[in-house]
Write an enzyme that holds these catalytic residues in place. Structure first.
Site, PDB file in Angstrom:
ATOM      1  N   LYS A  17       0.730  -1.184   0.263  1.00 43.20           N
ATOM      2  CA  LYS A  17      -0.208  -0.151   0.256  1.00 43.20           C
ATOM      3  C   LYS A  17       0.739   1.304  -0.500  1.00 43.20           C
ATOM      4  O   LYS A  17       2.295   0.862   0.400  1.00 43.20           O
ATOM      5  CB  LYS A  17      -0.793  -0.105   1.380  1.00 43.20           C
ATOM      6  CG  LYS A  17      -1.956  -1.156   1.386  1.00 43.20           C
ATOM      7  CD  LYS A  17      -3.099  -1.610   2.428  1.00 43.20           C
ATOM      8  CE  LYS A  17      -4.691  -2.343   2.079  1.00 43.20           C
ATOM      9  NZ  LYS A  17      -4.974  -2.600   3.300  1.00 43.20           N
ATOM     10  N   PHE A  66     -15.336   3.137   7.519  1.00 43.89           N
ATOM     11  CA  PHE A  66     -14.100   3.471   7.063  1.00 43.89           C
ATOM     12  C   PHE A  66     -13.623   4.166   5.789  1.00 43.89           C
ATOM     13  O   PHE A  66     -12.681   3.749   4.919  1.00 43.89           O
ATOM     14  CB  PHE A  66     -12.559   2.350   7.737  1.00 43.89           C
ATOM     15  CG  PHE A  66     -13.609   0.912   7.328  1.00 43.89           C
ATOM     16  CD1 PHE A  66     -12.416   0.538   6.300  1.00 43.89           C
ATOM     17  CD2 PHE A  66     -13.818   0.258   8.232  1.00 43.89           C
ATOM     18  CE1 PHE A  66     -12.741  -0.887   5.569  1.00 43.89           C
ATOM     19  CE2 PHE A  66     -14.495  -0.659   7.600  1.00 43.89           C
ATOM     20  CZ  PHE A  66     -13.567  -1.973   6.755  1.00 43.89           C
ATOM     21  N   ARG A  94      -1.643 -13.948   3.888  1.00 38.13           N
ATOM     22  CA  ARG A  94      -2.178 -13.550   4.824  1.00 38.13           C
ATOM     23  C   ARG A  94      -1.433 -13.331   6.279  1.00 38.13           C
ATOM     24  O   ARG A  94      -1.449 -13.029   7.034  1.00 38.13           O
ATOM     25  CB  ARG A  94      -3.764 -13.339   4.999  1.00 38.13           C
ATOM     26  CG  ARG A  94      -4.509 -13.559   3.608  1.00 38.13           C
ATOM     27  CD  ARG A  94      -6.208 -13.892   3.449  1.00 38.13           C
ATOM     28  NE  ARG A  94      -6.563 -13.024   4.769  1.00 38.13           N
ATOM     29  CZ  ARG A  94      -7.149 -11.553   4.710  1.00 38.13           C
ATOM     30  NH1 ARG A  94      -7.067 -11.584   3.492  1.00 38.13           N
ATOM     31  NH2 ARG A  94      -8.092 -11.430   5.491  1.00 38.13           N
ATOM     32  N   THR A 100      -5.754  -8.043  10.413  1.00 40.18           N
ATOM     33  CA  THR A 100      -5.986  -5.889   9.607  1.00 40.18           C
ATOM     34  C   THR A 100      -6.070  -5.314  10.700  1.00 40.18           C
ATOM     35  O   THR A 100      -5.463  -3.936  10.524  1.00 40.18           O
ATOM     36  CB  THR A 100      -7.403  -6.147   9.160  1.00 40.18           C
ATOM     37  OG1 THR A 100      -7.143  -7.407   9.087  1.00 40.18           O
ATOM     38  CG2 THR A 100      -7.724  -5.180   8.712  1.00 40.18           C
ATOM     39  N   ARG A 114       1.951  -6.956   8.738  1.00 38.39           N
ATOM     40  CA  ARG A 114       1.767  -5.352   9.464  1.00 38.39           C
ATOM     41  C   ARG A 114       1.732  -4.875  10.816  1.00 38.39           C
ATOM     42  O   ARG A 114       2.144  -4.216  11.547  1.00 38.39           O
ATOM     43  CB  ARG A 114       0.609  -6.004   9.810  1.00 38.39           C
ATOM     44  CG  ARG A 114      -0.237  -5.616   8.808  1.00 38.39           C
ATOM     45  CD  ARG A 114      -2.019  -6.474   8.051  1.00 38.39           C
ATOM     46  NE  ARG A 114      -2.428  -5.915   6.817  1.00 38.39           N
ATOM     47  CZ  ARG A 114      -3.764  -6.703   6.407  1.00 38.39           C
ATOM     48  NH1 ARG A 114      -4.205  -7.531   7.166  1.00 38.39           N
ATOM     49  NH2 ARG A 114      -4.348  -6.324   5.444  1.00 38.39           N
ATOM     50  N   ASN A 124      -2.499  -0.330   6.910  1.00 40.35           N
ATOM     51  CA  ASN A 124      -2.004  -1.295   7.089  1.00 40.35           C
ATOM     52  C   ASN A 124      -0.601  -1.706   6.239  1.00 40.35           C
ATOM     53  O   ASN A 124      -0.798  -3.353   6.099  1.00 40.35           O
ATOM     54  CB  ASN A 124      -3.256  -2.427   8.070  1.00 40.35           C
ATOM     55  CG  ASN A 124      -3.506  -2.921   6.396  1.00 40.35           C
ATOM     56  OD1 ASN A 124      -3.560  -1.944   5.390  1.00 40.35           O
ATOM     57  ND2 ASN A 124      -5.029  -3.738   6.911  1.00 40.35           N
ATOM     58  N   HIS A 127      -1.903  -6.126   1.300  1.00 45.08           N
ATOM     59  CA  HIS A 127      -3.811  -6.229   1.157  1.00 45.08           C
ATOM     60  C   HIS A 127      -3.398  -7.833   0.723  1.00 45.08           C
ATOM     61  O   HIS A 127      -2.044  -8.322   0.455  1.00 45.08           O
ATOM     62  CB  HIS A 127      -4.191  -5.526   0.047  1.00 45.08           C
ATOM     63  CG  HIS A 127      -5.516  -6.196  -0.290  1.00 45.08           C
ATOM     64  ND1 HIS A 127      -6.495  -6.515  -0.431  1.00 45.08           N
ATOM     65  CD2 HIS A 127      -5.651  -7.358  -1.558  1.00 45.08           C
ATOM     66  CE1 HIS A 127      -7.716  -7.106  -1.076  1.00 45.08           C
ATOM     67  NE2 HIS A 127      -6.327  -7.700  -1.462  1.00 45.08           N
TER      68      HIS A 127
HETATM   69  P1  ADP Z   1      -7.205  -7.090   5.016  1.00 41.73           P
HETATM   70  O1  ADP Z   1      -7.091  -6.120   3.843  1.00 41.73           O
HETATM   71  O2  ADP Z   1      -7.304  -7.902   6.253  1.00 41.73           O
HETATM   72  O3  ADP Z   1      -8.347  -8.656   4.820  1.00 41.73           O
HETATM   73  P2  ADP Z   1     -10.894  -6.465   4.944  1.00 41.73           P
HETATM   74  O4  ADP Z   1     -11.005  -6.749   3.434  1.00 41.73           O
HETATM   75  O5  ADP Z   1     -12.154  -6.894   6.149  1.00 41.73           O
HETATM   76  O6  ADP Z   1      -9.126  -7.125   6.035  1.00 41.73           O
HETATM   77  O7  ADP Z   1     -10.285  -4.536   4.975  1.00 41.73           O
HETATM   78  C1  ADP Z   1     -10.315  -4.152   3.533  1.00 41.73           C
HETATM   79  C2  ADP Z   1      -8.893  -2.860   4.703  1.00 41.73           C
HETATM   80  O8  ADP Z   1      -9.735  -1.782   4.705  1.00 41.73           O
HETATM   81  C3  ADP Z   1      -8.079  -3.094   5.121  1.00 41.73           C
HETATM   82  O9  ADP Z   1      -6.516  -3.879   5.064  1.00 41.73           O
HETATM   83  C4  ADP Z   1      -7.543  -1.738   5.881  1.00 41.73           C
HETATM   84  O10 ADP Z   1      -6.853  -0.960   4.975  1.00 41.73           O
HETATM   85  C5  ADP Z   1      -9.260  -1.116   6.185  1.00 41.73           C
HETATM   86  N1  ADP Z   1     -10.064  -1.738   7.152  1.00 41.73           N
HETATM   87  C6  ADP Z   1     -10.524  -2.582   7.616  1.00 41.73           C
HETATM   88  N2  ADP Z   1     -10.374  -2.083   8.474  1.00 41.73           N
HETATM   89  C7  ADP Z   1     -10.950  -1.280   9.664  1.00 41.73           C
HETATM   90  C8  ADP Z   1     -11.258  -0.157  10.156  1.00 41.73           C
HETATM   91  N3  ADP Z   1     -12.176  -1.381  10.882  1.00 41.73           N
HETATM   92  N4  ADP Z   1     -10.874   0.351  10.416  1.00 41.73           N
HETATM   93  C9  ADP Z   1     -10.192   1.057   9.455  1.00 41.73           C
HETATM   94  N5  ADP Z   1      -9.484   0.672   8.191  1.00 41.73           N
HETATM   95  C10 ADP Z   1     -10.108  -0.677   8.381  1.00 41.73           C
END
Ligand code: ADP
Length: 184
Positions: A17, A66, A94, A100, A114, A124, A127
């Site tokens: 990212k 978010f 992952r 996350t 992360r 974070n 992805h």
């Molecule tokens: P992941 O990337 O771990 O698969 P998600 O698909 O749930 O997680 O979320 C996509 C992205 O949205 C996350 O990587 C993060 O950048 C953002 N995100 C998710 N949950 C939150 C949150 N509670 N607060 C802020 N940003 C979030």
């Protein structure tokens, strides 16, 4: 790199990212971790997505608190996208990324990407696709020219049986055909 022990390869879509890509030394460190875990870089592309494309990519999160922050962040600068291959690539990537929520991950999984490089729950660092179906969709989103079936038909076995090396210039692994092994 010897790849003789691999049995079969799964593909996943990984993104570094903007908070990572804006600092080349972080890109370097994270790629080192990816190499250490023996992922293969099958395709790599750096891009700066316009907001509308990011909105498309994260459509499933539309309406979440978010979402706006996420879309602004992901369109704020270049990202580095990669098709990675490995045995069990989706789960392994992952696992290497960590969970996350960064503030939790820093404590619970400090060696994950992360845990080491995440700044906030939004910023974070990385992805990763969460299933085969999502991986297909996401690979197609970023690499529409990449034909997954074709790759399994033509290339997977060479990555499994050939000598594999990393082409730094193009940021991808390549294989050398090993005729002795292929014949046996
Ligand atoms: P992941 O990337 O771990 O698969 P998600 O698909 O749930 O997680 O979320 C996509 C992205 O949205 C996350 O990587 C993060 O950048 C953002 N995100 C998710 N949950 C939150 C949150 N509670 N607060 C802020 N940003 C979030």
């Amino acid at each position: 790199m010897s790849s003789a022990s691999r049995r079969s390869l799964q593909l996943t879509l990984a993104i570094l990212k903007p908070n990572v890509v804006s600092h080349p030394h972080l890109v370097h460190q994270i790629k080192e971790l990816i190499h250490q875990k023996e992922f293969l870089f099958i395709r790599s592309k750096r891009m700066h997505l316009p907001r509308a494309r990011v909105e498309d990519f994260y459509r499933e999160h539309e309406g979440r608190f978010f979402y706006n922050r996420l879309v602004s962040f992901m369109s704020s600068g270049p990202i580095s996208t990669h098709i990675l291959a490995r045995e069990n690539a989706i789960a392994e990537w992952r696992k290497l990324m960590g969970a996350t929520k960064v503030f939790k991950t820093i404590h619970e999984d400090p060696n994950s990407i992360r845990g080491q490089f995440g700044l906030t729950d939004t910023r974070n660092s990385t992805h990763g696709s969460d299933s085969d179906e999502t991986a297909l969709k996401e690979m197609n989103f970023f690499f529409p020219e990449f034909d997954v079936e074709d790759w399994y038909r033509e290339s997977e076995r060479h990555f499994l049986t050939g000598d594999v090396y990393f082409d730094e210039e193009h940021d991808i692994h390549r294989y050398k055909l090993n005729h002795a092994k292929l014949k046996s």
